[in-house]
Scaffold this motif. Sequence first.
Motif, PDB file in Angstrom:
ATOM      1  N   HIS A 141       0.846  -1.195   0.000  1.00 13.02           N
ATOM      2  CA  HIS A 141       0.000   0.000   0.000  1.00 13.02           C
ATOM      3  C   HIS A 141       0.882   1.246   0.000  1.00 13.02           C
ATOM      4  O   HIS A 141       1.801   1.373   0.817  1.00 13.02           O
ATOM      5  CB  HIS A 141      -0.894   0.020   1.239  1.00 13.02           C
ATOM      6  N   GLU A 143       0.254   4.131   1.069  1.00 13.39           N
ATOM      7  CA  GLU A 143       0.143   4.861   2.324  1.00 13.39           C
ATOM      8  C   GLU A 143       1.105   4.329   3.383  1.00 13.39           C
ATOM      9  O   GLU A 143       1.484   5.068   4.312  1.00 13.39           O
ATOM     10  CB  GLU A 143      -1.295   4.785   2.859  1.00 13.39           C
ATOM     11  N   HIS A 256      -6.867   0.748   3.229  1.00 17.63           N
ATOM     12  CA  HIS A 256      -6.036   1.481   2.283  1.00 17.63           C
ATOM     13  C   HIS A 256      -6.372   1.080   0.840  1.00 17.63           C
ATOM     14  O   HIS A 256      -6.104   1.824  -0.097  1.00 17.63           O
ATOM     15  CB  HIS A 256      -4.551   1.194   2.517  1.00 17.63           C
TER      16      HIS A 256
END
Length: 347
Positions: A141, A143, A256
């Motif tokens: 991910h 993030e 996410h």
Amino acid sequence: MSRKVCVLVAGSWGTALASVLAENDHTVILWSRNAAQVKEINETHQNSKFLPGITLSDRIVATNSLEEAVTDADAVVMVVPSSGMRGVAGAIRPFLRSDALIIHATKGFEAGTLHTMTQVIAAELPDYDPDRIVCLSGPSHAEEVIRYSPTTVVVAAKDITAAECAQDLFINKSSFRVYTNPDVLGVELGGALKNIIALGAGLSDGLGFGDNAKAALMTRGIAEIARLGVAMGANPLTFAGLAGVGDLIATCTSQHSRNWRAGSLLAQGLTMDEMLAKVGMVVEGVRTTRITKDLAERYEVNMPITAELYSVLFEGKEPKLAVEALMGRVRTHEIEEVATEGLGLLS
């Protein structure tokens, strides 16, 4: 050794990969068509639309000039949505060094041709050795990568030297571990098809069906992915690795994941257009579901989860009825079915 690496484009995943490269002391040119986004990155070291609250390295320089980005780059990292990959790949051709390394990190297919991203890039760059095109995939991910959370990915190329060059560019001791794999097709299929199962996981969670249902969906999902992958010529063991089970777990279990969010929003009653507007970014799983239905028909592979999700996304079927249809399928034996599907985990 420091390299000049250009990253196309400045979405969340492209920006996260640019940050890994900058952490590894490479000079990174991040390309975007959006002049306001380029200005923000260069003046404030922020990419607020895609990764709010993150300060980017000053080793990352943004530009909206493709020529500036690609000229003299040692490596080109293509993180372009699947719908735009052909156009960007063709556009970089005049500026690309013959010895530059090409890496792509896009998980999807091209509509119409049903081609993988490696095939699309190879078609647009006929003078470039297709065996040197590298695919980067795995549970990652943006993030979390941007915050240097421990992450492990895989890079695949038929030319192992090219894969190892990509491994050297990205790997570091602090947070980003990279494995190599020669099975380009398997890595690409795993990365693309797990988005379909993630949409299903989001639907299941949005309907409140719980962990039992999602575990079953994920387990049968990886079998479905492997069934198509083997029919297309991929190594079944790839689907037991980072690009298969690993990416599936991350994408089906995290908020996410934009594909999980998309499925959850659809389960809450949003229309397709409302869902896409709320997510605000490309949801590759939607396009991939349509394309994979065509692939399943071409290769005569049974993919019931994909078929039911197609009905929800494009034929207006109620999500709850789709789940009931999956639960009501004819009974079978799991071990025999796994063996037939060729997953290869027990051999």
